[in-house]
Enzyme design. Structure first.
Site, PDB file in Angstrom:
ATOM      1  N   GLY A 278      63.758  23.141 -39.296  1.00 26.71           N
ATOM      2  CA  GLY A 278      64.646  24.442 -39.159  1.00 26.71           C
ATOM      3  C   GLY A 278      65.636  24.150 -40.621  1.00 26.71           C
ATOM      4  O   GLY A 278      66.909  24.978 -40.689  1.00 26.71           O
ATOM      5  N   GLU A 320      60.854  17.456 -38.700  1.00 34.53           N
ATOM      6  CA  GLU A 320      59.700  18.289 -38.887  1.00 34.53           C
ATOM      7  C   GLU A 320      60.073  19.367 -39.823  1.00 34.53           C
ATOM      8  O   GLU A 320      60.041  20.632 -39.374  1.00 34.53           O
ATOM      9  CB  GLU A 320      59.423  18.955 -37.704  1.00 34.53           C
ATOM     10  CG  GLU A 320      59.171  17.579 -36.575  1.00 34.53           C
ATOM     11  CD  GLU A 320      58.778  18.456 -35.161  1.00 34.53           C
ATOM     12  OE1 GLU A 320      59.605  19.319 -34.618  1.00 34.53           O
ATOM     13  OE2 GLU A 320      57.723  18.191 -34.634  1.00 34.53           O
ATOM     14  N   GLY A 322      59.397  22.374 -42.366  1.00 33.11           N
ATOM     15  CA  GLY A 322      58.400  23.052 -42.906  1.00 33.11           C
ATOM     16  C   GLY A 322      58.780  23.882 -43.686  1.00 33.11           C
ATOM     17  O   GLY A 322      58.303  23.611 -45.167  1.00 33.11           O
ATOM     18  N   ARG A 360      58.895  38.917 -43.371  1.00 28.90           N
ATOM     19  CA  ARG A 360      59.981  38.333 -42.956  1.00 28.90           C
ATOM     20  C   ARG A 360      61.264  39.245 -43.242  1.00 28.90           C
ATOM     21  O   ARG A 360      62.178  39.282 -42.279  1.00 28.90           O
ATOM     22  CB  ARG A 360      60.185  36.872 -43.794  1.00 28.90           C
ATOM     23  CG  ARG A 360      59.342  35.686 -43.373  1.00 28.90           C
ATOM     24  CD  ARG A 360      59.722  34.477 -43.676  1.00 28.90           C
ATOM     25  NE  ARG A 360      60.982  33.999 -43.182  1.00 28.90           N
ATOM     26  CZ  ARG A 360      62.342  34.003 -43.706  1.00 28.90           C
ATOM     27  NH1 ARG A 360      62.380  34.648 -45.037  1.00 28.90           N
ATOM     28  NH2 ARG A 360      63.128  33.766 -43.316  1.00 28.90           N
ATOM     29  N   TYR A 364      63.122  39.730 -39.726  1.00 26.69           N
ATOM     30  CA  TYR A 364      64.481  38.944 -39.598  1.00 26.69           C
ATOM     31  C   TYR A 364      65.439  39.215 -40.254  1.00 26.69           C
ATOM     32  O   TYR A 364      66.379  38.813 -40.372  1.00 26.69           O
ATOM     33  CB  TYR A 364      63.971  37.322 -40.054  1.00 26.69           C
ATOM     34  CG  TYR A 364      63.020  36.605 -39.326  1.00 26.69           C
ATOM     35  CD1 TYR A 364      62.940  36.561 -37.942  1.00 26.69           C
ATOM     36  CD2 TYR A 364      62.080  35.913 -40.080  1.00 26.69           C
ATOM     37  CE1 TYR A 364      61.738  35.931 -37.460  1.00 26.69           C
ATOM     38  CE2 TYR A 364      61.180  35.444 -39.576  1.00 26.69           C
ATOM     39  CZ  TYR A 364      60.863  35.212 -38.320  1.00 26.69           C
ATOM     40  OH  TYR A 364      59.735  34.511 -37.618  1.00 26.69           O
ATOM     41  N   CYS A 391      52.346  52.156 -44.486  1.00 27.69           N
ATOM     42  CA  CYS A 391      52.803  53.436 -43.992  1.00 27.69           C
ATOM     43  C   CYS A 391      53.841  53.191 -42.983  1.00 27.69           C
ATOM     44  O   CYS A 391      53.542  53.418 -41.878  1.00 27.69           O
ATOM     45  CB  CYS A 391      51.638  54.114 -43.314  1.00 27.69           C
ATOM     46  SG  CYS A 391      50.325  54.267 -44.453  1.00 27.69           S
ATOM     47  N   GLU A 392      54.904  52.904 -43.556  1.00 24.55           N
ATOM     48  CA  GLU A 392      56.124  52.323 -42.547  1.00 24.55           C
ATOM     49  C   GLU A 392      57.404  52.397 -43.146  1.00 24.55           C
ATOM     50  O   GLU A 392      57.254  51.635 -44.578  1.00 24.55           O
ATOM     51  CB  GLU A 392      55.555  50.891 -42.100  1.00 24.55           C
ATOM     52  CG  GLU A 392      56.698  50.216 -41.244  1.00 24.55           C
ATOM     53  CD  GLU A 392      56.536  50.454 -40.036  1.00 24.55           C
ATOM     54  OE1 GLU A 392      57.590  50.819 -39.166  1.00 24.55           O
ATOM     55  OE2 GLU A 392      55.481  50.408 -39.128  1.00 24.55           O
ATOM     56  N   TYR A 421      56.149  30.869 -44.258  1.00 25.04           N
ATOM     57  CA  TYR A 421      56.038  31.945 -43.177  1.00 25.04           C
ATOM     58  C   TYR A 421      55.832  33.151 -44.173  1.00 25.04           C
ATOM     59  O   TYR A 421      56.063  34.590 -43.601  1.00 25.04           O
ATOM     60  CB  TYR A 421      57.501  31.966 -42.570  1.00 25.04           C
ATOM     61  CG  TYR A 421      57.739  30.875 -41.824  1.00 25.04           C
ATOM     62  CD1 TYR A 421      56.803  30.317 -40.659  1.00 25.04           C
ATOM     63  CD2 TYR A 421      58.784  30.000 -42.356  1.00 25.04           C
ATOM     64  CE1 TYR A 421      57.089  29.325 -40.227  1.00 25.04           C
ATOM     65  CE2 TYR A 421      58.827  28.823 -41.653  1.00 25.04           C
ATOM     66  CZ  TYR A 421      58.158  28.212 -40.430  1.00 25.04           C
ATOM     67  OH  TYR A 421      58.263  27.131 -39.796  1.00 25.04           O
TER      68      TYR A 421
HETATM   69  C1  LIG Z   1      58.799  25.956 -36.653  1.00 27.72           C
HETATM   70  C2  LIG Z   1      59.230  24.644 -36.164  1.00 27.72           C
HETATM   71  C3  LIG Z   1      59.546  23.507 -36.950  1.00 27.72           C
HETATM   72  C4  LIG Z   1      59.716  23.930 -38.661  1.00 27.72           C
HETATM   73  O1  LIG Z   1      60.910  24.778 -38.911  1.00 27.72           O
HETATM   74  P1  LIG Z   1      61.139  24.993 -40.314  1.00 27.72           P
HETATM   75  O2  LIG Z   1      62.107  26.125 -40.185  1.00 27.72           O
HETATM   76  O3  LIG Z   1      60.095  25.688 -41.085  1.00 27.72           O
HETATM   77  O4  LIG Z   1      61.604  23.878 -40.996  1.00 27.72           O
HETATM   78  C5  LIG Z   1      59.576  22.477 -36.733  1.00 27.72           C
HETATM   79  N1  LIG Z   1      59.265  22.063 -35.356  1.00 27.72           N
HETATM   80  C6  LIG Z   1      59.060  22.886 -34.544  1.00 27.72           C
HETATM   81  C7  LIG Z   1      58.807  22.560 -33.189  1.00 27.72           C
HETATM   82  C8  LIG Z   1      59.217  24.104 -34.864  1.00 27.72           C
HETATM   83  O5  LIG Z   1      58.514  25.067 -33.867  1.00 27.72           O
END
Ligand SMILES: *Cc1c(COP(=O)(O)O)cnc(C)c1O
Length: 463
Positions: A278, A320, A322, A360, A364, A391-392, A421
């Site tokens: 996150g 984690e 991403g 996104r 969001y 078309c939106e 994403y």
């Molecule tokens: C989505 C997610 C992540 C990664 O989130 P990022 O915002 O991309 O860093 C890590 N762990 C879990 C369990 C997730 O669902």
């Protein structure tokens, strides 16, 4: 500060009142290194390059729209994260941000681990050569087939998300003659968005088991009794695009508190905690993400301090990220098709992609930047909205940004920080053909996910 920052989350409101926009950058030709991948430059002819290759050449060879993924930057970010966390922690790349076999190979080579949350992601991870013991399997409703496959191939951990799943995984593993390492995902009552977080006792969401009311403690009690699973730790993930470490602090404190309760009740010290992902990135020049080193220091300090206070040995920590790894490493290249000036309001710039390659903004209210990249321009800044061809009317790629007033059909514009994403959430809306992902490195470009074709679409449509 991000324009979508709001205590209730990016979905709820713009903090800028209507009609108030940030000022244009002093020079629209400057490609801010904060939002562009590391090898992006503008050359002497005014054309942007990535890994030394002109975007005009890339557009000719690969067409538009297309995602260009800077391999050197991706690998550097993997190394930065694993160096920052050091030998006593594990970095799991969250595959849902973007996954392909090439990316899995890079991760494997750079020593990272991998989170997957579906059979398709697991298949890609295995096909890309990730050793199963470095894979974590997530998801709030894994199917029996997915669990069976994950256990059979020997994934390093399955993150249990519900009471039903504790029993389901234990049962399947036992039937297969395995003892599957698992973590339990808890919701700690922290909702984190960008610059704010909210700490509550309860969490109103589908993921995980609440710490509140002894729910998580009860889950641990049940998991410890089952032979098919080996409980190795507690998992918590508090949100996305977070800049403020305070939410992680509350989360870590509550997770360590649970570890202490488990020790007191069962006499076992669980060896691992996972603090999730996150971490935020810069989508615009106004965002200021922290460096992996500072994030690592802050998380490791919090956990160490809390464990000392609870007289627990410090567990092995995993994180984690991403978005923070792949997000900044790619941009989307579009060709401008039509331009519609609305006097005194804004100019609509239509490109050859849209919400099918970047959902996104619509989903969001996300902020993005955009730049003219096929040439330099010293024309006046023009308040623009970059829109797609769907078309939106909500088909917006970049809500508010400045482009030079001499912008013309046929110009190439690029949206940075689309590595996470975007391709992974791409759709075939209006039977759009999903764009390719092209990896660029040291003057060479290579397709790693090819562009979809009409034959691909028609192959699924069996008539
Ligand atoms: C989505 C997610 C992540 C990664 O989130 P990022 O915002 O991309 O860093 C890590 N762990 C879990 C369990 C997730 O669902």
């Amino acid at each position: 500060m991000s324009r979508s920052a709001h205590p209730a989350g990016p979905r709820h409101a713009d903090v800028f009142p209507d009609g108030h926009y940030s000022a244009p950058a002093a020079d629209l030709n400057v490609l801010d290194e904060k939002v562009w991948s590391r090898t992006v430059r503008r050359n002497d002819d005014g054309v942007a390059t990535v890994a030394g290759i002109e975007v005009t050449r890339l557009a000719e060879e690969f067409g538009t729209p297309a995602y260009f993924l800077d391999e050197a930057d991706f690998r550097a970010r993997c190394r930065a994260w694993s160096d920052a966390f050091g030998p006593n922690a594990d970095v799991f790349y969250a595959g849902k941000a973007f996954l392909s076999r090439a990316v899995v190979r890079w991760l494997t080579e750079e020593g990272l681990n991998l989170d997957v949350c579906s059979g398709g992601e697991l298949a890609t991870a295995l096909a890309g050569g990730m050793p199963p013991e470095r894979i974590a399997f997530h998801g709030n409703n894994k199917s029996a087939e997915e669990i069976e496959r994950a256990v059979s191939v020997g994934v390093g951990r399955i993150v249990l998300d519900s009471f039903q799943e504790i029993v389901r995984v234990a049962h399947i593993a036992q039937r297969l003659g395995r003892r599957q390492p698992v973590q339990i995902r808890v919701t700690v009552g922290v909702e984190a968005h960008t610059h704010e977080f909210i700490a509550t006792a309860h969490e109103d969401q589908k993921f995980g088991i609440a710490l509140a009311d002894g729910q998580a403690a009860e889950a641990v009690r049940r998991a410890l009794k089952l032979d098919g699973i080996e409980l190795i730790g507690i998992h918590s993930h508090i949100g996305s695009q977070i800049f403020d470490m305070a939410g992680f602090e509350v989360s870590a404190r509550r997770v360590v508190q649970l570890l202490a309760e488990i020790r007191d009740e069962h006499g076992v010290e669980l060896p691992e905690i996972d603090l999730g992902g996150g971490l935020g990135i810069a989508y615009t020049s106004e965002d200021d993400p922290k460096e992996p080193y500072d994030i690592a220091k802050s998380l490791l300090d919090i956990v160490t301090r809390e464990c000392e206070a609870a007289r627990l040995a410090t567990p092995r920590i995993s994180v984690e990220p991403g978005r923070a790894i792949v997000g900044p490493t790619a941009f989307t290249l579009y060709e401008v098709g039509t331009i519609k000036p609305l006097e005194g309001l804004r100019t609509y710039v239509s490109v050859d992609g849209g919400m099918s390659d970047n959902i996104r903004t619509a989903l969001y209210n996300a902020d993005y930047s955009v730049a003219l990249v096929s040439r330099r321009s010293d024309a006046e800044p023009m308040l623009s909205r970059v829109v797609g061809k769907h078309c939106e009317s909500g088909d917006i790629v970049v809500r508010d940004a400045y482009l030079p007033a001499d912008l013309a059909p046929g110009d190439l514009i690029a949206v940075p920080a689309t590595g996470a994403y975007c391709r992974s959430m791409a759709s075939n809306y209006n039977h759009a053909l999903r764009p390719p992902v092209v990896a660029v490195k040291d003057g060479e470009a290579r397709v790693v996910v090819r562009r979809e074709t009409e034959e691909d679409l028609l192959r699924l449509d069996i008539g």
